[in-house]
Scaffold this motif. Structure first.
Motif, short mmCIF file in Angstrom:
data_model
loop_
_atom_site.label_atom_id
_atom_site.label_comp_id
_atom_site.label_asym_id
_atom_site.label_seq_id
_atom_site.Cartn_x
_atom_site.Cartn_y
_atom_site.Cartn_z
N GLN A 37 0.82 -1.21 0.03
CA GLN A 37 -0.03 -0.05 -0.04
C GLN A 37 0.89 1.17 0.10
OE1 GLN A 37 -2.31 1.06 3.45
NE2 GLN A 37 -4.18 1.64 2.29
N GLY A 40 -2.07 6.59 1.52
CA GLY A 40 -3.36 6.84 1.08
C GLY A 40 -4.00 6.05 -0.37
N ARG A 41 -3.21 5.19 -0.76
CA ARG A 41 -3.77 4.57 -1.92
C ARG A 41 -4.29 3.12 -1.52
NH1 ARG A 41 -1.52 6.29 -6.42
NH2 ARG A 41 -3.23 5.18 -7.55
N GLY A 42 -4.61 2.14 -2.59
CA GLY A 42 -5.25 1.18 -2.23
C GLY A 42 -4.29 -0.09 -1.97
N LEU A 43 -4.91 -1.06 -1.89
CA LEU A 43 -3.78 -2.49 -1.46
C LEU A 43 -3.87 -3.20 -2.89
CD1 LEU A 43 -6.00 -3.39 1.57
CD2 LEU A 43 -3.84 -2.66 1.41
#
Lengths: 112, 113
Positions: A37, A40-43
């Motif tokens: 990750q 602040g972003r996706g997995l």
């Protein structure tokens, strides 16, 4: 409760070095998955290793699983600044539960 | 790499308001999930959905939360009356079949003020 816990919590290395992150869990599992990750972003899914597998490779990533010790490791070889991110292991349990249980993650910083 | 698409990417809402977060799963995936991550904390499971019904839910997923797949494609999470502590990143995740890789979307940041 079944729980993945990574260590170290934070790791800072130089570009080109290898990074090893560990994960421990408490109960029997079906699979263990590693995710990355960026802040602040996706997995982003990295690797899935099944309980009957001991090692898996994907590019510069190598994952091991030791079910007797209830632990897994993620090795990133020849690290790059772009590898800077948090890395999480997540386990799913036996008995039909597909939900993933995540650890707190290892925050990896690769310095150029 | 297949993609799970989530909207909105960020939403600010007043406490007590209803919020709907939307997810477009990967085509042919059969299992759907919502997770959340409060800032600086672990990713937590909320609910799983399979065969048009909830298959598992966590303690967090109380009566204020609901999920549905209204048109057979989108998968939504509704929070009926938001609280300050609902502020978090909400992730949709989908899976083709049992035991397969679970793919996550980019998340929807929810800020309750």
């Amino acid at each position: 409760s079944q729980q993945g816990e990574e260590d170290p919590q934070a790791l800072s290395i130089q570009e080109g070095e290898n990074a090893t992150m560990n994960c421990s869990y408490k109960t029997s599992i079906n699979n263990l998955q590693w995710y990355r990750q960026n802040s602040g972003r996706g997995l982003v899914h990295l690797i899935l290793i099944r309980s009957n597998e001991r090692e898996k490779h994907s590019g510069r990533l190598r994952v091991t699983l030791d079910t007797s010790k209830k632990s897994s490791s993620l090795l990133i070889t020849a690290s790059r600044a772009a590898d800077t991110a948090s890395y999480f292991c997540a386990t799913d349990g036996l008995g039909g539960s597909e939900k993933l249980v995540f650890g707190k993650g290892t925050k990896l910083t690769v310095n150029p | 790499e297949p993609e799970v698409t989530q909207t909105p990417s960020h939403q600010v809402t007043q406490m007590g308001q209803e919020v709907i977060l939307r997810c477009v799963p990967i085509s042919n995936h059969l299992y759907f999930y919502w997770y959340r991550q409060i800032l600086g904390q672990k990713v937590e499971f909320l609910v799983s959905f399979y065969n048009n019904e909830i298959s598992e839910k966590s303690e967090i997923f109380d009566d204020q939360f609901s999920v549905e797949r209204p048109d057979g494609s989108n998968f939504t999470l509704k929070i009926r009356s938001t609280k300050l502590e609902d502020s978090a990143m909400y992730f949709c995740a989908t899976q083709m079949g049992s035991g397969n890789t679970i793919y996550f979307g980019e998340g929807s940041w929810l800020t309750v003020v």
